[in-house]
Design a protein around this motif. Structure first.
Motif, PDB file in Angstrom:
ATOM      1  N   HIS A  90       0.837  -1.223  -0.105  1.00 16.18           N
ATOM      2  CA  HIS A  90       0.011  -0.011  -0.032  1.00 16.18           C
ATOM      3  C   HIS A  90       0.784   1.277   0.101  1.00 16.18           C
ATOM      4  N   ARG A  91       0.478   2.174  -0.862  1.00 15.57           N
ATOM      5  CA  ARG A  91       1.399   3.233  -0.841  1.00 15.57           C
ATOM      6  C   ARG A  91       0.588   4.447  -0.377  1.00 15.57           C
ATOM      7  N   VAL A  92       1.555   4.970   0.366  1.00 20.96           N
ATOM      8  CA  VAL A  92       0.998   6.433   1.040  1.00 20.96           C
ATOM      9  C   VAL A  92       1.691   7.572   0.823  1.00 20.96           C
ATOM     10  N   GLU A  93       0.764   8.507   0.609  1.00 21.17           N
ATOM     11  CA  GLU A  93       1.489   9.990   0.231  1.00 21.17           C
ATOM     12  C   GLU A  93       1.084  10.689   1.560  1.00 21.17           C
ATOM     13  N   TYR A  94       2.181  11.349   1.892  1.00 22.36           N
ATOM     14  CA  TYR A  94       1.936  12.063   3.348  1.00 22.36           C
ATOM     15  C   TYR A  94       2.188  13.742   3.138  1.00 22.36           C
ATOM     16  N   LEU A  95       1.736  14.320   4.139  1.00 26.47           N
ATOM     17  CA  LEU A  95       2.058  15.859   4.008  1.00 26.47           C
ATOM     18  C   LEU A  95       1.935  16.404   5.639  1.00 26.47           C
ATOM     19  N   ASP A  96       2.727  17.175   6.157  1.00 32.77           N
ATOM     20  CA  ASP A  96       3.006  17.453   7.417  1.00 32.77           C
ATOM     21  C   ASP A  96       1.864  18.637   7.673  1.00 32.77           C
ATOM     22  N   TYR A  97       1.171  18.661   8.778  1.00 31.71           N
ATOM     23  CA  TYR A  97       0.156  19.418   8.977  1.00 31.71           C
ATOM     24  C   TYR A  97       0.785  20.929   9.329  1.00 31.71           C
ATOM     25  N   GLU A  98       1.852  20.910   9.775  1.00 33.05           N
ATOM     26  CA  GLU A  98       2.713  22.207   9.863  1.00 33.05           C
ATOM     27  C   GLU A  98       2.866  23.112   8.552  1.00 33.05           C
ATOM     28  N   VAL A  99       2.638  22.225   7.624  1.00 31.10           N
ATOM     29  CA  VAL A  99       3.008  22.928   6.140  1.00 31.10           C
ATOM     30  C   VAL A  99       1.437  23.513   5.876  1.00 31.10           C
ATOM     31  N   LEU A 100       0.427  23.073   6.313  1.00 26.42           N
ATOM     32  CA  LEU A 100      -0.925  23.528   6.016  1.00 26.42           C
ATOM     33  C   LEU A 100      -0.787  24.914   6.663  1.00 26.42           C
ATOM     34  N   ASP A 101      -0.457  24.666   7.999  1.00 29.75           N
ATOM     35  CA  ASP A 101      -0.585  25.745   8.898  1.00 29.75           C
ATOM     36  C   ASP A 101       0.268  26.936   8.372  1.00 29.75           C
ATOM     37  N   ASP A 102       1.423  26.610   7.818  1.00 31.75           N
ATOM     38  CA  ASP A 102       2.200  27.637   7.500  1.00 31.75           C
ATOM     39  C   ASP A 102       1.738  28.377   6.211  1.00 31.75           C
ATOM     40  N   HIS A 103       1.200  27.700   5.225  1.00 33.23           N
ATOM     41  CA  HIS A 103       0.645  28.183   4.181  1.00 33.23           C
ATOM     42  C   HIS A 103      -0.702  28.580   4.097  1.00 33.23           C
ATOM     43  N   GLY A 104      -1.685  28.346   5.112  1.00 33.19           N
ATOM     44  CA  GLY A 104      -2.904  28.716   5.308  1.00 33.19           C
ATOM     45  C   GLY A 104      -3.801  28.004   4.811  1.00 33.19           C
ATOM     46  N   TRP A 105      -3.408  26.528   4.214  1.00 32.76           N
ATOM     47  CA  TRP A 105      -4.134  25.687   3.707  1.00 32.76           C
ATOM     48  C   TRP A 105      -4.917  25.120   4.975  1.00 32.76           C
ATOM     49  N   SER A 106      -6.257  24.150   4.277  1.00 31.11           N
ATOM     50  CA  SER A 106      -7.016  23.402   5.341  1.00 31.11           C
ATOM     51  C   SER A 106      -7.345  22.120   4.733  1.00 31.11           C
ATOM     52  N   LEU A 107      -7.504  21.146   5.784  1.00 31.51           N
ATOM     53  CA  LEU A 107      -7.501  19.960   5.509  1.00 31.51           C
ATOM     54  C   LEU A 107      -8.930  19.424   4.414  1.00 31.51           C
ATOM     55  N   ASP A 108      -9.650  20.581   4.543  1.00 33.86           N
ATOM     56  CA  ASP A 108     -10.985  20.418   3.574  1.00 33.86           C
ATOM     57  C   ASP A 108     -10.781  21.060   2.166  1.00 33.86           C
ATOM     58  N   ASP A 109      -9.471  21.514   1.893  1.00 36.62           N
ATOM     59  CA  ASP A 109      -9.042  21.868   0.482  1.00 36.62           C
ATOM     60  C   ASP A 109      -8.986  20.722  -0.402  1.00 36.62           C
ATOM     61  N   ASP A 110      -9.653  20.759  -1.488  1.00 40.74           N
ATOM     62  CA  ASP A 110      -9.613  19.734  -2.463  1.00 40.74           C
ATOM     63  C   ASP A 110      -8.259  19.660  -3.267  1.00 40.74           C
ATOM     64  N   ASP A 111      -7.719  20.357  -3.183  1.00 36.80           N
ATOM     65  CA  ASP A 111      -6.550  20.266  -3.906  1.00 36.80           C
ATOM     66  C   ASP A 111      -5.312  20.345  -3.198  1.00 36.80           C
ATOM     67  N   LEU A 112      -5.343  20.187  -2.014  1.00 41.33           N
ATOM     68  CA  LEU A 112      -4.370  20.107  -1.058  1.00 41.33           C
ATOM     69  C   LEU A 112      -3.051  19.382  -1.534  1.00 41.33           C
ATOM     70  N   PHE A 113      -3.051  18.325  -1.963  1.00 38.95           N
ATOM     71  CA  PHE A 113      -1.925  17.358  -2.376  1.00 38.95           C
ATOM     72  C   PHE A 113      -1.342  18.063  -3.727  1.00 38.95           C
ATOM     73  N   GLU A 114      -2.098  18.411  -4.412  1.00 40.16           N
ATOM     74  CA  GLU A 114      -1.667  19.039  -5.832  1.00 40.16           C
ATOM     75  C   GLU A 114      -1.009  20.556  -5.437  1.00 40.16           C
ATOM     76  N   ARG A 115      -1.148  21.040  -4.310  1.00 37.52           N
ATOM     77  CA  ARG A 115      -0.768  22.439  -3.892  1.00 37.52           C
ATOM     78  C   ARG A 115       0.750  21.679  -3.398  1.00 37.52           C
ATOM     79  N   ALA A 116       0.784  20.935  -2.539  1.00 40.46           N
ATOM     80  CA  ALA A 116       2.024  20.264  -1.856  1.00 40.46           C
ATOM     81  C   ALA A 116       2.827  19.763  -2.886  1.00 40.46           C
TER      82      ALA A 116
END
Ligand code: FES
Length: 127
Positions: free
Chosen positions: A1-27
């Motif tokens: 199983h492949r997992v793509e991950y992202l640090d919550y602190e990055v969301l915080d720093d960039h003002g992104w939200s867990l609900d953003d549809d394009d979160l991983f594209e932005r990352a």
């Protein structure tokens, strides 16, 4: 199983939200470090936390037994079954919050945000 991950602190720093549809594209576009964003494979029998550690990542944890929520992650895409014994409320389970020390993905591709212990509702559990 492949997992793509992202640090919550990055969301915080960039003002992104867990609900953003394009979160991983932005990352993917944000030129983040390996510890902030990337992917690894979970081998059979590994918890999500163990798989991260075996890939050389240092994700937060404390008890390793489902009791503290330091290891909390948010599942953005894919299936990670909720554990049977844990500290999370059903509301948090509904939002896709899981404990990486005692659970593991069941879908081939999963996207998760780790380090969500800094989410206000998870932080409350840590007190
Ligand atoms: Fe404590 Fe996972 S490390 S619940």
């Amino acid at each position: 199983h492949r997992v793509e991950y992202l640090d919550y602190e990055v969301l915080d720093d960039h003002g992104w939200s867990l609900d953003d549809d394009d979160l991983f594209e932005r990352a993917a576009d944000a030129d983040l470090s390996e510890s902030d964003h990337g992917e690894f494979v979970v081998e059979p029998g590994e918890s999500l936390l163990e798989a991260a550690e075996n890939s050389g990542l240092a994700w937060p944890f404390a008890c390793r037994g489902g009791a503290c929520s330091n290891c909390a992650v948010a599942v953005i895409d894919g299936e990670v079954p909720p554990p049977t014994s844990h500290v999370l409320s059903s509301e948090m389970i509904d939002r896709g919050i899981r404990l990486s020390c005692i659970t593991t993905p069941v879908t081939a591709d999963t996207k998760i945000v780790y380090n969500v212990k800094h989410l206000p509702e998870v932080e409350e559990l840590l007190l």
